[in-house]
Design an enzyme around this catalytic site. Structure first.
Site, short mmCIF file in Angstrom:
data_model
loop_
_atom_site.label_atom_id
_atom_site.label_comp_id
_atom_site.label_asym_id
_atom_site.label_seq_id
_atom_site.Cartn_x
_atom_site.Cartn_y
_atom_site.Cartn_z
N TRP A 154 2.29 -51.26 15.82
CA TRP A 154 1.36 -51.40 14.69
C TRP A 154 -0.07 -51.23 15.13
O TRP A 154 -0.89 -50.65 14.41
CB TRP A 154 1.60 -52.72 13.95
CG TRP A 154 2.93 -52.72 13.25
CD1 TRP A 154 4.01 -53.49 13.53
CD2 TRP A 154 3.35 -51.84 12.17
NE1 TRP A 154 5.06 -53.17 12.70
CE2 TRP A 154 4.68 -52.17 11.86
CE3 TRP A 154 2.71 -50.82 11.45
CZ2 TRP A 154 5.40 -51.51 10.85
CZ3 TRP A 154 3.42 -50.18 10.45
CH2 TRP A 154 4.75 -50.52 10.16
N ASP A 205 -4.56 -57.89 11.97
CA ASP A 205 -3.41 -57.52 11.14
C ASP A 205 -2.37 -58.63 11.28
O ASP A 205 -1.58 -58.64 12.22
CB ASP A 205 -2.83 -56.17 11.62
CG ASP A 205 -1.55 -55.80 10.88
OD1 ASP A 205 -1.10 -56.56 9.99
OD2 ASP A 205 -0.99 -54.72 11.19
N LYS A 252 6.61 -59.89 4.56
CA LYS A 252 7.15 -60.67 5.68
C LYS A 252 7.12 -62.16 5.35
O LYS A 252 8.15 -62.80 5.28
CB LYS A 252 6.38 -60.40 6.96
CG LYS A 252 6.78 -59.11 7.68
CD LYS A 252 6.16 -57.87 7.12
CE LYS A 252 6.68 -56.59 7.74
NZ LYS A 252 5.63 -55.69 8.17
C1 LIG Z 1 5.09 -54.45 8.36
C2 LIG Z 1 3.80 -54.30 9.09
C3 LIG Z 1 2.86 -53.32 8.74
C4 LIG Z 1 3.09 -52.29 7.67
O1 LIG Z 1 3.10 -52.85 6.41
P1 LIG Z 1 3.21 -51.93 5.12
O2 LIG Z 1 3.10 -52.93 4.02
O3 LIG Z 1 4.54 -51.23 5.17
O4 LIG Z 1 2.10 -50.97 5.14
C5 LIG Z 1 1.68 -53.28 9.46
N1 LIG Z 1 1.43 -54.15 10.45
C6 LIG Z 1 2.32 -55.10 10.81
C7 LIG Z 1 2.00 -56.03 11.92
C8 LIG Z 1 3.54 -55.19 10.14
O5 LIG Z 1 4.42 -56.14 10.49
#
Ligand SMILES: *Cc1c(COP(=O)(O)O)cnc(C)c1O
Length: 359
Positions: free
Chosen positions: A101, A171, A195
């Site tokens: 990511w 993030d 999540k």
């Molecule tokens: C799942 C995830 C993403 C991507 O999320 P989307 O909603 O599919 O854009 C980005 N960063 C992390 C750390 C993630 O777990």
């Protein structure tokens, strides 16, 4: 039968929340309609959105000078929106690369300004985080970006990096609300909902007020933090069902006793599972001990041919979605807030039994 769902995202939601949503689906608050069918501008829905925000503020201890935005386009949209909102073409930004990511965020930022990679954990195949004291932020950087929890690699920072005075951008998609954090240390926090918050389609952005209002010309208004903040995240029709569900999850978290209590529960769940892995002499965690994720637990078996067998047999006893990410293989158990301890216990029992038969 409801399974224990170990998927990384979209992920399991609290049963209580799903039951509440089910019970009020056809007739929400006596309106004779579902929440999906009412106007986002109606008094009743605006109250839902405001309550979701105030509960999130309370749960995380979000300071008054931070805006809370409910946006669309996922965390991936924010990979673009962040440099568009926080940089000029002259800016330098620092990124820490701890895995999949982080890399995706870096690729996007590079389209907008100069990206300095402060640390890159390639040498350990992204099974580590950098030593805190080794991080030397660029003087004058527009921000320092990192991924506190790498969902695919299962690597979680045990510390908050020092950004040398630059705004710290995180993030938190797969770690938000999983343990207490000091929000005042961050310039911007963002998290896709699927999540630890609710259904996909919603991304939460928590941003310091002084950082907004400087978006580059050409930034889509729906990703311009100032434009969205001005309209209470309702510049366009927001993902109403997602916001409603997030609100139910926040209320559920409060009923559990808040983030301190949830964090302690998560620590216990993770420690139990890692202890079972480490003590088995059969399963193995590829992640360095000090940065093992509480939320996403990857593990391997001695022989990759057994991976498919493990996941298939686990599925038959109600333990779903244990396949590792397609890019790394192995297994991965995502044990977010909504995964009860009983789910972790059932997984550990199955692992023991599987080892007796195949070890
Ligand atoms: C799942 C995830 C993403 C991507 O999320 P989307 O909603 O599919 O854009 C980005 N960063 C992390 C750390 C993630 O777990």
């Amino acid at each position: 039968m409801r399974l224990f769902n170990f998927a990384a995202g979209p992920a399991t939601l609290p049963l209580e929340v799903l039951e509440q949503a089910k019970n009020e689906l056809l007739d929400w608050q006596g309106s004779g309609m579902s929440v999906m069918e009412v106007s986002h501008r109606s008094k009743a829905f605006v109250a839902v959105a405001e309550r979701a925000e105030s509960d999130l503020r309370e749960l995380m201890g979000i300071p008054a000078q931070n805006k809370v935005l409910f946006l669309q386009g996922g965390a991936t949209g924010q990979f673009t929106a962040i440099p568009q909102n926080l940089t000029t073409s002259e800016s330098v930004v620092d990124y820490i690369n701890t895995g999949t990511w982080s890399k995706k965020a870096i690729v996007e930022a590079k389209r907008f300004c100069k990206v300095n990679v402060l640390a890159d954990e390639a040498a350990s195949n992204y099974s580590t985080v950098p030593v805190a004291s080794s991080l030397k932020p660029t003087p004058g950087a527009a921000y320092v970006h990192y991924t506190p929890n790498e969902t695919i690699g299962g690597v979680e920072f045990p510390y908050v990096p020092d950004s040398g005075g630059a705004p710290l951008v995180a993030d938190m998609s797969s770690t938000i609300l999983s343990r207490p954090i000091d929000v005042s240390r961050f310039g911007l926090i963002y998290a896709g909902a699927q999540k630890n918050i609710g259904p996909s389609g919603l991304v939460v952005v928590i941003v310091r007020e002084d950082l907004i209002g400087k978006a580059r010309p050409g930034t889509p208004p729906i990703w311009d933090y100032a434009a969205m903040a001005k309209e209470g995240s309702m510049l366009n029709t927001p993902p109403t069902f997602g916001i409603y569900m997030a609100g139910l999850v926040f209320a559920w978290l409060k009923r559990q006793g808040g983030i301190e209590v949830i964090g302690e529960r998560n620590r216990v769940k993770a420690e139990k599972l890692y202890a079972a892995i480490d003590g088995s002499g059969f399963y193995r965690s590829p992640v360095a001990r000090e940065c093992r994720s509480w939320m996403n637990v990857p593990f391997t078996v001695p022989n990759t041919d057994l991976e498919k067998v493990f996941c298939a047999e686990a599925g038959k006893v109600g333990l779903a979605n244990l396949e590792g990410h397609r890019s790394v293989g192995g297994m991965r158990a995502s044990i977010y807030n909504a995964m009860p301890i009983e789910g972790v216990d059932a997984l550990i029992a199955f692992m023991g039994e599987f080892q007796r038969r195949h070890g």
